[in-house]
Design an enzyme around this catalytic site. Sequence first.
Site, PDB file in Angstrom:
ATOM      1  CE  LYS A 113     -62.776  32.762-105.197  1.00  0.00           C
ATOM      2  NZ  LYS A 113     -62.555  33.993-104.576  1.00  0.00           N
TER       3      LYS A 113
HETATM    4  P1  NAD Z   1     -52.314  31.481-101.317  1.00  0.00           P
HETATM    5  O1  NAD Z   1     -52.354  30.052-102.125  1.00  0.00           O
HETATM    6  O2  NAD Z   1     -51.080  32.166-102.221  1.00  0.00           O
HETATM    7  O3  NAD Z   1     -52.001  31.095 -99.960  1.00  0.00           O
HETATM    8  C1  NAD Z   1     -52.353  30.967 -99.183  1.00  0.00           C
HETATM    9  C2  NAD Z   1     -51.251  31.040 -97.838  1.00  0.00           C
HETATM   10  O4  NAD Z   1     -51.786  30.333 -96.817  1.00  0.00           O
HETATM   11  C3  NAD Z   1     -49.886  29.644 -97.452  1.00  0.00           C
HETATM   12  O5  NAD Z   1     -48.783  30.788 -97.358  1.00  0.00           O
HETATM   13  C4  NAD Z   1     -50.479  28.808 -97.280  1.00  0.00           C
HETATM   14  O6  NAD Z   1     -49.175  28.171 -96.766  1.00  0.00           O
HETATM   15  C5  NAD Z   1     -51.302  29.542 -95.963  1.00  0.00           C
HETATM   16  N1  NAD Z   1     -51.735  28.631 -95.662  1.00  0.00           N
HETATM   17  C6  NAD Z   1     -52.496  27.208 -95.891  1.00  0.00           C
HETATM   18  N2  NAD Z   1     -52.809  26.390 -94.841  1.00  0.00           N
HETATM   19  C7  NAD Z   1     -52.613  26.785 -94.006  1.00  0.00           C
HETATM   20  C8  NAD Z   1     -52.953  26.651 -92.367  1.00  0.00           C
HETATM   21  N3  NAD Z   1     -53.856  25.641 -92.033  1.00  0.00           N
HETATM   22  N4  NAD Z   1     -52.738  27.829 -91.441  1.00  0.00           N
HETATM   23  C9  NAD Z   1     -51.590  28.531 -91.769  1.00  0.00           C
HETATM   24  N5  NAD Z   1     -51.569  28.387 -93.272  1.00  0.00           N
HETATM   25  C10 NAD Z   1     -52.063  27.961 -94.341  1.00  0.00           C
HETATM   26  O7  NAD Z   1     -53.587  32.399-101.056  1.00  0.00           O
HETATM   27  P2  NAD Z   1     -53.974  33.335-101.411  1.00  0.00           P
HETATM   28  O8  NAD Z   1     -54.184  34.380-102.766  1.00  0.00           O
HETATM   29  O9  NAD Z   1     -52.816  34.678-100.922  1.00  0.00           O
HETATM   30  O10 NAD Z   1     -55.991  34.186-100.873  1.00  0.00           O
HETATM   31  C11 NAD Z   1     -55.306  33.745 -99.114  1.00  0.00           C
HETATM   32  C12 NAD Z   1     -56.750  33.656 -99.116  1.00  0.00           C
HETATM   33  O11 NAD Z   1     -57.509  35.199 -99.445  1.00  0.00           O
HETATM   34  C13 NAD Z   1     -57.887  32.666 -99.139  1.00  0.00           C
HETATM   35  O12 NAD Z   1     -58.525  32.973 -98.254  1.00  0.00           O
HETATM   36  C14 NAD Z   1     -58.284  33.967-100.997  1.00  0.00           C
HETATM   37  O13 NAD Z   1     -60.015  33.170-101.149  1.00  0.00           O
HETATM   38  C15 NAD Z   1     -58.131  34.918-100.090  1.00  0.00           C
HETATM   39  N6  NAD Z   1     -58.503  36.324-101.410  1.00  0.00           N
HETATM   40  C16 NAD Z   1     -57.421  35.923-102.285  1.00  0.00           C
HETATM   41  C17 NAD Z   1     -57.160  37.321-103.141  1.00  0.00           C
HETATM   42  C18 NAD Z   1     -56.153  37.286-104.428  1.00  0.00           C
HETATM   43  O14 NAD Z   1     -56.293  38.579-104.805  1.00  0.00           O
HETATM   44  N7  NAD Z   1     -55.174  36.572-103.956  1.00  0.00           N
HETATM   45  C19 NAD Z   1     -58.472  38.118-103.051  1.00  0.00           C
HETATM   46  C20 NAD Z   1     -59.512  38.051-102.563  1.00  0.00           C
HETATM   47  C21 NAD Z   1     -59.218  36.762-101.375  1.00  0.00           C
END
Ligand code: NAD
Length: 424
Positions: A113
Amino acid sequence: MSTQLNGGSPRYNPLESMNRRFDAAVEVLGLDKQFANVLRVPDKVVMANIPVTMDDGTIQVFEGYRVVHSDHLGPSKGGIRYSMDVNLDEVKALAAWMTWKCAIVNIPYGGAKGGIKCNPRAMSKGELERLTRAYTVSMKEVFGPESDIPAPDMGTGPQEMAWIVDEYSKIKGQNSWAVVTGKPIVLGGSLGRVEATGRGVMVSTRSALAKMGIKPTEATCVVQGFGNVGSKAAKLIEQMGVKIIAISDISGGYYSDEGIDVNAAIEYVANSDTHTLEGFKGVEKVSNTELLELECTVLVPAAMEDQITPENAHKIRAKLIVEGANGPTTAEADSILDEKGILVVPDILANAGGVTVSYFEWVQNRLGYYWTEERVNRRADRAMKLAFDNIYAASEKYNINMRLAAYVVALDKVSTTLKLRGSF
Ligand code: NAD
């Protein structure tokens, strides 16, 4: 135990949560401590102070990390996060989770990561480009199609991946598409990658509901986080026939007894100036705390770490939790959810659809032959379903929850490889 992170505000330490579950899995497996000691710590930690010229002509120094947890199963794989909360313990936890995730979905990768402590929302496109290119130069000895392959995570997306592939290709003197995944389609990205993590969350939800004997049309769902993972998961779970009763993002929670029109919400965010749900009509506003405690069949935390803790776990009224985010539940909350009889599909299984399609992207780049979206989805769904069934069977075999079962299955596989490969 709660901990103050180095320089961060979070009260829980994801590395501590990871280690507690790791130690529990070592016990279940009866794994020799000498092998556990190797896998408890990362192989490699690289930290770089990255100077970048900002638009106003000043030079700002950013902290950048890349942690390679393991390359026992193949080249290490894992996203890059841009956030002010980035710190070394968080990156170490996220890197280890990538190792377990890849082992669970049976793809030939280790785990890594990366992260840069920055606020991407406060930076111009030019500043982000210079930062991303400088980070790539700093990590040029680590990254590589056969050694370590980054991808997007919170705060990064296809544009950052395009800059990385371009900068890395310049350094190597040839196009190196397979050095990074999550690229734009025209630069060797894979069809289906954008929806892949949300799709995997949907497949996990469908599989878990089937085990619980609940019809999707009789289920309700609450989704925390409406970014890449949350919005796509909400859309696909809605398409299964489940009623999405609440969604949320950084601007707060939005509830409707009648069900939320997820496509309308996605369109609203895309067209809003703030790129959030703020002002979304026809719904009741709730706080993020209230949202997590709503009565529902499925709760999908898809925002960030440490959302379900000992403080609120006993108030959760969902029957099933499918973890879209990485580390949304702290280790101390696990036993509370178990006591309440809530089935938890853990992050390292539920959100593994993203890395699965990242692997397909890398395979396509190396073949120079590109698949249809239908083929990508079919293969990804099959991999997720197999992984779910395998972990569910392990949880029954050892009489443990699915999270511990996921660690046990992953650790068993990686430690077997470690024993076979040997060491100095
Ligand atoms: P992103 O930045 O696209 O979205 C994050 C979302 O969470 C946004 O809507 C944001 O407004 C919201 N958010 C932030 N703080 C918040 C809070 N305090 N309360 C409520 N909502 C809040 O990120 P993402 O890519 O969707 O990733 C989200 C999670 O999924 C992370 O933990 C990431 O590590 C995990 N993840 C992502 C992927 C991927 O392919 N993008 C894969 C595996 C895991």
